[in-house]
Scaffold this active site. Structure first.
Site, PDB file in Angstrom:
ATOM      1  CB  CYS A  97      -1.020  -0.329   1.129  1.00 28.93           C
ATOM      2  SG  CYS A  97      -1.891   1.214   1.068  1.00 28.93           S
ATOM      3  CB  CYS A  98       3.976   2.251   2.035  1.00 25.43           C
ATOM      4  SG  CYS A  98       3.112   2.993   3.957  1.00 25.43           S
ATOM      5  CB  CYS A 120      -2.566   7.120   6.277  1.00 24.72           C
ATOM      6  SG  CYS A 120      -1.487   7.473   4.569  1.00 24.72           S
ATOM      7  CB  CYS A 138      -0.987   3.148   9.010  1.00 25.35           C
ATOM      8  SG  CYS A 138      -1.230   1.625   7.625  1.00 25.35           S
ATOM      9  CB  CYS A 149       5.731   4.767   4.302  1.00 27.34           C
ATOM     10  SG  CYS A 149       7.012   6.187   4.320  1.00 27.34           S
TER      11      CYS A 149
HETATM   12  S1  SF4 Z   1       0.678   4.511   5.789  1.00 24.92           S
HETATM   13 FE1  SF4 Z   1      -1.144   2.995   5.566  1.00 24.92          FE
HETATM   14  S2  SF4 Z   1      -2.584   3.694   4.228  1.00 24.92           S
HETATM   15 FE2  SF4 Z   1      -0.821   5.187   3.987  1.00 24.92          FE
HETATM   16  S3  SF4 Z   1      -0.296   4.760   2.090  1.00 24.92           S
HETATM   17 FE3  SF4 Z   1       1.278   3.429   4.509  1.00 24.92          FE
HETATM   18  S4  SF4 Z   1       0.119   1.411   4.630  1.00 24.92           S
HETATM   19 FE4  SF4 Z   1      -1.184   2.631   2.871  1.00 24.92          FE
END
Ligand code: SF4
EC number: 1.8.4.10
Length: 228
Positions: free
Chosen positions: A114-115, A196, A199, A222
């Protein structure tokens, strides 16, 4: 894109004074420098230094689509308060989101992916024109940052300027108060490091500020600062 050795030497000579460092960097690098900011708990101080040195310097904000509404409101309020004139939202590609995170729940089962999708790849694309990125990282934030230099040369030739590398959390809190900088609204609720929404969790008394980031996972970064 690399930075000339004489420019790096000149920047290192000013590394004890964030405003002088940023002013000189803006003068020497012109449109080859940008700031990376999360508009998080401690972001206001670095942004105040940028506003003092070069208010039109591009400020890149990774708009992942997963921020707290309070962060998006703070981004607008702080830019206005400081007179920053060039804050830019950096967003993931809609096509990549549709293909790799169609439900928007990738963070729950694969936060690294996701990151990568929402932060690393958009930043890689957005930072191409810039030889230097300014960050607000501090040595005291994490073991992975303990040796962080103010002028940091990366393996790919890009340079990161970390004007607050030697500042402690206490230094920053005191300087923010002295300057009357508005705090992120979630700090009062125990969020001491803010990323975010899904998280980030508040931390308890005495806990490390970043303990609330990806709580329950071994993940601590991240990837935007570890990628070369
Ligand atoms: S901090 Fe969490 S929601 Fe944001 S990009 Fe990374 S995994 Fe995705």
């Amino acid at each position: 894109m690399s930075v000339e050795p004489q420019v790096l030497s000149a920047l290192r000579a000013e590394e004890d004074d964030p405003v002088k460092l940023l002013r000189l960097a803006s003068l020497l690098l012109k449109d080859r420098i940008a700031v990376l900011s999360s508009f998080g708990a401690e972001s206001a101080l670095l942004l105040a230094f940028v506003a003092e040195a070069a208010p039109d310097m591009p400020v890149l904000f990774l708009e992942t689509g997963k921020h707290f509404p309070e962060t998006l409101a703070y981004r607008a309020e702080l830019a206005r308060f400081l007179g920053l004139t060039n804050v830019q939202d950096v967003k993931p590609s809609p096509a990549a989101l549709k293909e790799r995170d169609p439900t928007g729940e990738l963070w729950a089962f694969d936060p690294d992916a996701c990151c990568q999708l929402r932060k690393v790849e958009p930043l890689d694309a957005a930072s191409l024109p810039f030889a230097v990125l300014v960050t607000g990282r501090k040595r005291g934030q994490a073991a992975t940052r303990a040796a962080l230099p103010v002028v940091e040369e990366k393996a790919d030739g890009q340079v990161r300027l970390n004007p607050l590398a030697a500042w402690t959390g206490k230094d920053i809190t005191e300087e923010m108060a002295r300057r009357g900088l508005p705090p992120h609204p979630l700090v009062a609720e125990g969020y001491l490091s803010i990323g975010c929404g899904p998280c980030t969790h508040p931390v308890g008394d005495g806990e490390d500020a970043r303990a609330g980031r990806w709580a329950g996972h071994s993940k601590t970064e991240c990837g935007i600062h570890t990628a070369v």
